[in-house]
Write a protein that holds these residues in place. Sequence first.
Motif, PDB file in Angstrom:
ATOM      1  N   PRO A   1      21.650  -4.882  79.196  1.00 17.66           N
ATOM      2  CA  PRO A   1      22.286  -3.709  79.405  1.00 17.66           C
ATOM      3  C   PRO A   1      21.746  -2.820  80.148  1.00 17.66           C
ATOM      4  CG  PRO A   1      21.015  -3.790  77.385  1.00 17.66           C
ATOM      5  CD  PRO A   1      20.962  -5.051  78.107  1.00 17.66           C
ATOM      6  N   GLU A   2      21.873  -2.901  81.628  1.00 14.71           N
ATOM      7  CA  GLU A   2      21.460  -1.782  82.612  1.00 14.71           C
ATOM      8  C   GLU A   2      22.510  -1.140  83.183  1.00 14.71           C
ATOM      9  OE1 GLU A   2      20.231   0.151  85.640  1.00 14.71           O
ATOM     10  OE2 GLU A   2      21.074  -1.606  86.062  1.00 14.71           O
ATOM     11  N   TRP A   3      22.251   0.202  83.287  1.00 12.78           N
ATOM     12  CA  TRP A   3      23.575   0.872  83.497  1.00 12.78           C
ATOM     13  C   TRP A   3      24.313   0.286  85.069  1.00 12.78           C
ATOM     14  CZ3 TRP A   3      20.913   6.249  82.488  1.00 12.78           C
ATOM     15  CH2 TRP A   3      20.862   6.491  81.092  1.00 12.78           C
TER      16      TRP A   3
ATOM     17  N   ALA B   1      26.678   7.937  82.443  1.00 12.86           N
ATOM     18  CA  ALA B   1      25.292   8.006  81.851  1.00 12.86           C
ATOM     19  C   ALA B   1      24.451   8.032  83.110  1.00 12.86           C
ATOM     20  CB  ALA B   1      24.822   6.805  81.231  1.00 12.86           C
ATOM     21  N   ILE B   2      24.638   7.502  84.191  1.00 16.35           N
ATOM     22  CA  ILE B   2      23.712   7.734  85.313  1.00 16.35           C
ATOM     23  C   ILE B   2      23.774   8.958  86.146  1.00 16.35           C
ATOM     24  CG2 ILE B   2      23.276   6.836  87.803  1.00 16.35           C
ATOM     25  CD1 ILE B   2      24.313   4.006  87.154  1.00 16.35           C
TER      26      ILE B   2
ATOM     27  N   LEU C   1      24.771  11.837  84.532  1.00 22.91           N
ATOM     28  CA  LEU C   1      24.395  13.009  83.315  1.00 22.91           C
ATOM     29  C   LEU C   1      22.617  12.884  83.672  1.00 22.91           C
ATOM     30  CD1 LEU C   1      26.556  12.847  80.475  1.00 22.91           C
ATOM     31  CD2 LEU C   1      26.404  14.451  82.334  1.00 22.91           C
ATOM     32  N   THR C   2      22.265  11.769  83.466  1.00 18.82           N
ATOM     33  CA  THR C   2      20.702  11.590  83.500  1.00 18.82           C
ATOM     34  C   THR C   2      20.171  12.084  84.896  1.00 18.82           C
ATOM     35  OG1 THR C   2      21.104   9.577  82.278  1.00 18.82           O
ATOM     36  CG2 THR C   2      19.038   9.995  83.267  1.00 18.82           C
ATOM     37  N   VAL C   3      20.667  11.699  86.017  1.00  8.35           N
ATOM     38  CA  VAL C   3      20.028  12.016  87.316  1.00  8.35           C
ATOM     39  C   VAL C   3      20.310  13.815  87.363  1.00  8.35           C
ATOM     40  CG1 VAL C   3      20.512  12.104  89.746  1.00  8.35           C
ATOM     41  CG2 VAL C   3      20.530   9.846  88.455  1.00  8.35           C
ATOM     42  N   LEU C   4      21.413  14.087  87.194  1.00  5.67           N
ATOM     43  CA  LEU C   4      21.693  15.553  87.325  1.00  5.67           C
ATOM     44  C   LEU C   4      20.669  16.409  86.356  1.00  5.67           C
ATOM     45  CD1 LEU C   4      24.208  16.898  88.768  1.00  5.67           C
ATOM     46  CD2 LEU C   4      25.487  17.052  86.603  1.00  5.67           C
ATOM     47  N   THR C   5      20.442  15.855  85.249  1.00  4.77           N
ATOM     48  CA  THR C   5      19.638  16.580  84.240  1.00  4.77           C
ATOM     49  C   THR C   5      18.138  16.581  84.845  1.00  4.77           C
ATOM     50  OG1 THR C   5      21.006  15.766  82.574  1.00  4.77           O
ATOM     51  CG2 THR C   5      18.759  16.808  81.877  1.00  4.77           C
ATOM     52  N   LEU C   6      17.809  15.333  85.283  1.00  4.15           N
ATOM     53  CA  LEU C   6      16.381  15.512  85.739  1.00  4.15           C
ATOM     54  C   LEU C   6      16.456  16.325  86.857  1.00  4.15           C
ATOM     55  CD1 LEU C   6      15.775  11.504  85.441  1.00  4.15           C
ATOM     56  CD2 LEU C   6      14.487  13.586  84.489  1.00  4.15           C
ATOM     57  N   ASN C   7      17.490  16.169  87.921  1.00  2.00           N
ATOM     58  CA  ASN C   7      17.372  17.174  89.081  1.00  2.00           C
ATOM     59  C   ASN C   7      17.379  18.909  88.460  1.00  2.00           C
ATOM     60  OD1 ASN C   7      17.174  15.329  91.023  1.00  2.00           O
ATOM     61  ND2 ASN C   7      19.277  15.145  91.514  1.00  2.00           N
ATOM     62  N   GLN C   8      18.016  19.101  87.583  1.00  2.00           N
ATOM     63  CA  GLN C   8      18.009  20.553  87.064  1.00  2.00           C
ATOM     64  C   GLN C   8      16.598  20.913  86.451  1.00  2.00           C
ATOM     65  OE1 GLN C   8      20.060  23.192  86.226  1.00  2.00           O
ATOM     66  NE2 GLN C   8      21.328  22.121  87.949  1.00  2.00           N
TER      67      GLN C   8
END
Lengths: 319, 284
Positions: free
Chosen positions: B237-239, B264-265, B267-274
């Motif tokens: 299970p890899e995105w 999922a990808i 949101l995660t990338v967006l959050t990390l950048n934020q």
Amino acid sequence: MSNTSPLIQIDNLSARIRNEDQTLFPLQGVSFSIERNVRMALVGESGSGKSLTASAILGMLPTGSQITDGTIIMNERNLALISEKEFQKIRGKEISIVFQNPKASLNPVRTVGSQIAEVLRVHERINQKQSHDKAIQLLESLGLPDPKKRARDYPHQYSGGMAQRAALAMAMACQPSLLIADEPTSGLDATLQQQVLDLLTQQVQHQKSSLLLITHDISVVGATCEQVAVMYGGRIMEVGPTELILRRPMNPYTEKLIESFSRSQDGKMTSIPGTVRPPTTELKGCPFADRCHMANKQCHTHLPELAPKGDRLIACINV
Amino acid sequence: MLQDQLNRDAKKSLTHNMKWWLIKILYTPCYLALAIIFLIALIGPWFVGDPLALSVGPRLTAPTLASPFGTDQYGMDILSRVVNGARIDLLAGLSAAMLAASIGMPLGAFAAYRGGVWDQVMLRTSESFQAFPVLILAMGAIAALGSSMLNMIMVIALVNVPVYIRLTRSAVLPLRDKDFVLAARCAGLTDWKILRRHILPNVAPVIIAQFSVNCAWAIQILAALSFVGLGVKLPTPEWGAMVRGGSDYILYGQWWVSVFPGLAILLTVLTLNQVADRIGQIRR
């Protein structure tokens, strides 16, 4: 002067700076010595080589520059020749320095106490706890209020005067036998200047160290230092007891320098005509010859040696 | 008396400060979002079903209450797979970024502090690495080395090392001539100690911000590699792999297979950048 050998003796020290496009000769045969337990001032205009002399004593010449000649003897070692590794044991332990801007000389992201403690741990075999306790003691002995709490503060929480004390505590942590103060009062207002100088004097006396005060302001020398060396164009012009030199300067340069700091009778400020000679060539004659009212032909062709005259040493062929 | 009062005041202000920070962190959505993502990765898999359980019944079912994200072409529950994927992708991203930082940071700091030849060698080497597009370089390396998870992490880390070298170098350069570094040298500290105790703490905020961005990049690269079929292979299970697996069905209306792992990808990338942006702002 005392019978024992001087703390540090500098003889004929010359240095060269190589840039891409030119070679400079900022120090051209500097000679003077600092006795033990004595406060000495090194006075000169900017560009006279006084700060570079301090760098040479600390073995911290800027990149591209090197000592070409001469010796710096301290405790029977020639500091002009020893390795960086040996120097690391000397810096902070036997010779230390305080800079012009004490706040900038403290690391902004670490507590003041930890920085002082670190210096102690480098040179002395003590553990973390002991070094922190000692750092607090040091801050206390320098008159910092509430040292226990203050040791945990960061430099930006310190006022200028407190930072000066902290920087001094760091420099004096291992009781060095020579403290160099590089323009400690420039950029301070007059009341603070005196405070800083008093603090320096008091610390140096208390620890039985010598002080080398580097300054361009000959007016701060009188109350602080027992000896003065006047520097110009990479050479020492006159050395002697402060009182004597300030009252009766003999070297024309010293005379002009003192004059320019005091108002003459008619209230006008005087200045020395001409500008400081850029150190682009090696000296043939007296460095001050171009600006000197007493200069004659010989001055331009003969390098005056530092010679004793009464209680002082003076480099001028006309006196 | 006075001392007691002072001590009490100091304590009060300390707890007050901590509370204030806690409030500030909790009320900043990106930190909260990051915390939730990590929480899902950490404990989420215990709450959802087996991501690899094949269903003998209906496949490619649309989202229902029983399986909110639907099932894929093998009948595997997509919610369960997305949640489990969080663990894999975040772990890979974090470890790749950490590996890259732990190699690149000391090299960059050393290059800047020493200067001269070392600096030039380090710069030219990282430049020649950066001359290749990151993804092409990673694809080439994976094709040559094989696509085990460890290889993937190492390759992603390696392509990110030059970023850290250059960043750390540029952060250390202006510090090198600061008075406090000079003062530390004058106090007899060795170069190594000065670098470690005086310079690195000062560049930490920049590095931490970069680290956050880097995690996002690493996740993107991992997903991209899996998407083109070089990375993780499907039952895992890899995105990225899941997006690829579902890509054949999007045109036929079965969008959920690709869209949920894709989200999922995103949101995660967006959050990390934020978060990186936020950390960047902290340093005034």
